[in-house]
Enzyme design. Sequence first.
Site, short mmCIF file in Angstrom:
data_model
loop_
_atom_site.label_atom_id
_atom_site.label_comp_id
_atom_site.label_asym_id
_atom_site.label_seq_id
_atom_site.Cartn_x
_atom_site.Cartn_y
_atom_site.Cartn_z
N HIS A 38 38.15 42.66 38.03
CA HIS A 38 39.35 42.39 37.27
C HIS A 38 39.62 43.09 35.91
CE1 HIS A 38 41.36 38.44 38.99
NE2 HIS A 38 40.59 39.03 40.09
N GLU A 107 46.31 42.46 42.30
CA GLU A 107 47.22 41.62 41.84
C GLU A 107 47.93 42.21 40.53
OE1 GLU A 107 43.55 40.78 41.68
OE2 GLU A 107 43.53 39.65 43.57
#
Length: 323
Positions: A38, A107
């Site tokens: 991430h 995402e």
Amino acid sequence: MVSLGYALAAEEHDPRQLVRYARLAEEAGFSFAFVSDHYHPWLDQQGHSPFVWAVLGGIAQATERLRVGTGVTCPIIRLHPAIVAQAAATAAVMLEGRFCLGVGTGENLNEHVTGQRWPRPGVRLQMLAEAVRIMRLLWRGGYVSYEGKFFTVDRARIYTLSAQPPPVFMAAAGPRSAATAGRIADGLVCVSPAGELLQRFRAAGGEGKPTFGELTVCWAESEGEASRTARRWWANAALRGDLLQELPTPAQFEHAVAPLREEDVAQVIVCGPDPDRHLQAIARYVEAGFDHVYVHQVGPVQEGFFEFYRRQVLPYLDRLAQR
């Protein structure tokens, strides 16, 4: 028997802790680990998000047997597939054949940071298929030039390569992505025991390939303590719909989870110290057809989780195959 792994949640722990937890996972008897990739955590409370490729170098030096992969990397926007291919090749050398590359369509939370437009799901899936094609070409060695619909590679060569290219495991949350995984990937990754996705994967070319399911738990001395911890650290698990892919900032995720109660989160996270509940949750993946399950322990208490699984869960996995 199902193979049990451990989820290194980079959103919750700093890089030194992640390296230490990888070593503890190996010592406890887990056979593999996936570390998240991430740029941002889901929630500010989680507090971390180190660069995964640096963390993998530390894990390579701290472990001897543990198989390690990214869970998962998005090689389509924030990072060009040629760069991911080089990083994965280096990790494969460092881990001496113990590395696998997990990939997915990502995402908005992580990919918007370079200012590029966030594509529609179908476009992201096409981009991922092209990215995997590019990485496999580069892992063959020699110079590669490529002109595709989404990516260009100009006379690139990866010099540091492992004897065998790393396997590519693809995350899927819907039937279309599961079918794509069956065609382009060496294995499937899911975050729920979705037997229908596994069937779609196998029908599209995934028969005989490994399948991985992520199980989120929160072990604590009591169920109440576990529920409170789960709500505080990982309330995003209870979000539904497209929010996980579409919201761009942790602050917006904070707003989205604000109405959720402890009991809402406990419905989707196995909470407490009852080993039967943990074994039953693993069994749901086994019954759906998954052969690998990796467990994410929510919150800062990891040592107690490792001891609990070492004594009360891992020794009983062989029973699951007999259910």
